[in-house]
Design an enzyme around this catalytic site. Structure first.
Site, PDB file in Angstrom:
ATOM      1  N   ASP A   1      -2.250  -7.098   0.348  1.00 25.06           N
ATOM      2  CA  ASP A   1      -1.140  -6.396   1.003  1.00 25.06           C
ATOM      3  C   ASP A   1       0.145  -6.942   0.390  1.00 25.06           C
ATOM      4  O   ASP A   1       0.105  -7.943  -0.352  1.00 25.06           O
ATOM      5  CB  ASP A   1      -1.201  -6.652   2.522  1.00 25.06           C
ATOM      6  CG  ASP A   1      -0.127  -5.911   3.308  1.00 25.06           C
ATOM      7  OD1 ASP A   1       0.476  -4.962   2.761  1.00 25.06           O
ATOM      8  OD2 ASP A   1       0.125  -6.292   4.474  1.00 25.06           O
TER       9      ASP A   1
ATOM     10  N   GLN B   1      -5.381  -0.077  11.396  1.00 23.46           N
ATOM     11  CA  GLN B   1      -5.607  -0.211   9.957  1.00 23.46           C
ATOM     12  C   GLN B   1      -6.966  -0.854   9.686  1.00 23.46           C
ATOM     13  O   GLN B   1      -7.781  -0.339   8.914  1.00 23.46           O
ATOM     14  CB  GLN B   1      -4.491  -1.074   9.348  1.00 23.46           C
ATOM     15  CG  GLN B   1      -4.677  -1.333   7.870  1.00 23.46           C
ATOM     16  CD  GLN B   1      -4.463  -0.093   7.041  1.00 23.46           C
ATOM     17  OE1 GLN B   1      -3.437   0.552   7.153  1.00 23.46           O
ATOM     18  NE2 GLN B   1      -5.440   0.261   6.222  1.00 23.46           N
TER      19      GLN B   1
ATOM     20  N   ARG C   1       4.974   1.629  16.893  1.00 19.67           N
ATOM     21  CA  ARG C   1       5.098   0.660  15.792  1.00 19.67           C
ATOM     22  C   ARG C   1       6.378  -0.126  16.080  1.00 19.67           C
ATOM     23  O   ARG C   1       7.480   0.422  16.036  1.00 19.67           O
ATOM     24  CB  ARG C   1       5.185   1.379  14.450  1.00 19.67           C
ATOM     25  CG  ARG C   1       5.675   0.462  13.349  1.00 19.67           C
ATOM     26  CD  ARG C   1       5.464   1.029  11.985  1.00 19.67           C
ATOM     27  NE  ARG C   1       4.066   1.041  11.643  1.00 19.67           N
ATOM     28  CZ  ARG C   1       3.595   1.243  10.406  1.00 19.67           C
ATOM     29  NH1 ARG C   1       4.428   1.453   9.413  1.00 19.67           N
ATOM     30  NH2 ARG C   1       2.300   1.221  10.159  1.00 19.67           N
TER      31      ARG C   1
ATOM     32  N   HIS D   1      -2.213  -5.203  13.145  1.00 15.92           N
ATOM     33  CA  HIS D   1      -2.295  -3.777  12.774  1.00 15.92           C
ATOM     34  C   HIS D   1      -3.745  -3.330  12.987  1.00 15.92           C
ATOM     35  O   HIS D   1      -4.488  -3.075  12.042  1.00 15.92           O
ATOM     36  CB  HIS D   1      -1.879  -3.616  11.314  1.00 15.92           C
ATOM     37  CG  HIS D   1      -1.540  -2.209  10.910  1.00 15.92           C
ATOM     38  ND1 HIS D   1      -1.522  -1.150  11.790  1.00 15.92           N
ATOM     39  CD2 HIS D   1      -1.188  -1.687   9.697  1.00 15.92           C
ATOM     40  CE1 HIS D   1      -1.181  -0.043  11.142  1.00 15.92           C
ATOM     41  NE2 HIS D   1      -0.973  -0.339   9.873  1.00 15.92           N
TER      42      HIS D   1
HETATM   43  N1  NVA Z   1       2.064  -6.162   6.163  1.00 16.06           N
HETATM   44  C1  NVA Z   1       2.677  -4.864   5.969  1.00 16.06           C
HETATM   45  C2  NVA Z   1       1.734  -3.783   6.360  1.00 16.06           C
HETATM   46  C3  NVA Z   1       2.254  -2.386   6.184  1.00 16.06           C
HETATM   47  C4  NVA Z   1       1.281  -1.338   6.619  1.00 16.06           C
HETATM   48  C5  NVA Z   1       3.957  -4.785   6.779  1.00 16.06           C
HETATM   49  O1  NVA Z   1       3.946  -5.186   7.932  1.00 16.06           O
HETATM   50  O2  NVA Z   1       4.971  -4.361   6.230  1.00 16.06           O
HETATM   51  N1   CP Z   2      -0.846   1.251   6.093  1.00 20.24           N
HETATM   52  C1   CP Z   2       0.156   1.731   6.845  1.00 20.24           C
HETATM   53  O1   CP Z   2       0.228   1.513   8.050  1.00 20.24           O
HETATM   54  O2   CP Z   2       1.080   2.474   6.168  1.00 20.24           O
HETATM   55  P1   CP Z   2       2.477   2.979   6.712  1.00 20.24           P
HETATM   56  O3   CP Z   2       3.353   1.758   6.882  1.00 20.24           O
HETATM   57  O4   CP Z   2       3.000   3.914   5.686  1.00 20.24           O
HETATM   58  O5   CP Z   2       2.260   3.647   8.039  1.00 20.24           O
END
Ligand code: NVA
Ligand code: CP
Length: 305
Positions: A222, A133, A103, A130
């Site tokens: 989101d 997801q 990540r 992502h």
């Molecule tokens: N758009 C959000 C998704 C988190 C799973 C982020 O990148 O923070």
């Molecule tokens: N949806 C998701 O990826 O959650 P986290 O940021 O908690 O891993």
């Protein structure tokens, strides 16, 4: 199957459907608490430059339950592109591990990691996308509806990493996808074009949430400010006024629609408590399915299923 899973478009439509079938099987095995350990003796390095609950826990638990061992490497351990060059991290971890999940902030670092790693690399989120997801999201929709025919998904909110993965999925499977976002918060043009050029479903960008959700089988949202954008939160709260998913907005679909959110949610901001906790909110089964779909992806990448 490609060496890595970095974008949904790394997979063909057949591979996506086949991963869904495998995820259904591995989920059933998990529920029966079967001793299914094809990854015995394997290790997974998990690099996290950003916080995570679901991604970390689902990968770590999933890999363990498949018989392997997963190592968490947090922001203070690796320092991607800061303490050490990405290509050096890729080579070092490939020497110890059978797979890497990461990540990261910058998508180019994910590409570089995969290019230099000799083991499969799985994208656990970047600023751009992502993919794990949205694979789990579509699996959840299929699980609920039984079929993906005549499906309309409306995403309400920021044109962010989640939307880019939805658009890439729309480049592979036929469904209609509408995003309702404030002006200036649209997804990347190239990724929109990729979905449109595939010619599978109708792809629309709207700035009117109420009109956009009409006829939607799924309303998805989101956070308005993603990780790395939290200093913009206040300005975004102003600009996104009217984009909260409320029970009224859900009623404007005109049908029995599901509500989805990748989580973590900012309750009372992009979605109300009422919607999050409604019987037609499937955010928790959606989160649970992350592990099963990722397990299927990892088994395929390692040639174990
Ligand atoms: N758009 C959000 C998704 C988190 C799973 C982020 O990148 O923070
Ligand atoms: N949806 C998701 O990826 O959650 P986290 O940021 O908690 O891993």
């Amino acid at each position: 199957m490609t060496k890595d899973f970095l974008h949904i478009t790394d997979l063909s439509a057949d591979e996506i459907i086949s991963i869904f079938k495998l995820a259904k099987l591995t989920k059933a095995r998990f529920k029966r608490r079967e001793n299914y350990v094809p990854l015995r003796g394997h290790t997974l390095a998990m690099i996290f430059a950003k916080p995570s609950a679901r991604t970390r826990v689902s990968f770590e638990t999933g890999f363990h339950r498949l018989g392997g061992h997963a190592l968490y490497l947090g922001p203070n351990d690796i320092g991607v592109g800061q303490r050490e060059a990405v290509k050096d991290i890729a080579r070092v971890l490939s020497g110890y591990n059978d797979m890497i999940i990461a990540r990261l902030f910058e998508h180019r670092h994910m590409l570089e990691l995969a290019e230099h790693a000799t083991v499969p690399v799985v994208n656990g989120l970047t600023d751009y996308n992502h993919p794990c997801q949205v694979m789990a999201d579509m699996f959840t929709i299929k699980e609920r509806r039984g079929s993906l025919d005549n499906l309309k998904i409306t995403y309400v909110g920021d044109g962010n990493n989640i939307v880019h993965s939805w658009l890439r999925l729309a480049g592979r499977l036929p469904f209609d996808f509408t995003i309702a976002c404030p002006e200036g918060y649209t997804p990347h043009k190239e990724t929109l074009a990729l979905a449109e050029e595939a010619g599978l479903g109708k792809i629309e960008v709207s700035h009117d949430p109420k009109a956009a959700v009409k006829g939607a089988d799924v309303v998805y949202t989101d956070v308005w400010a993603s990780m790395g954008q939290k200093e913009e939160a206040e300005e975004r709260h102003r600009k996104f006024a009217g984009f909260t998913v409320t029970a009224d907005l859900m009623a404007a679909t005109g049908r029995d629609s599901y509500f989805m959110h990748c989580l973590p949610a900012e309750r009372g901001v992009e979605v109300t408590d009422e919607v999050m906790d409604a019987s037609w909110s499937i955010v928790f089964p959606q989160a649970e399915n992350r592990m099963h779909v990722q397990n299927a992806i990892m088994l395929r990448l390692l040639g174990k299923a």
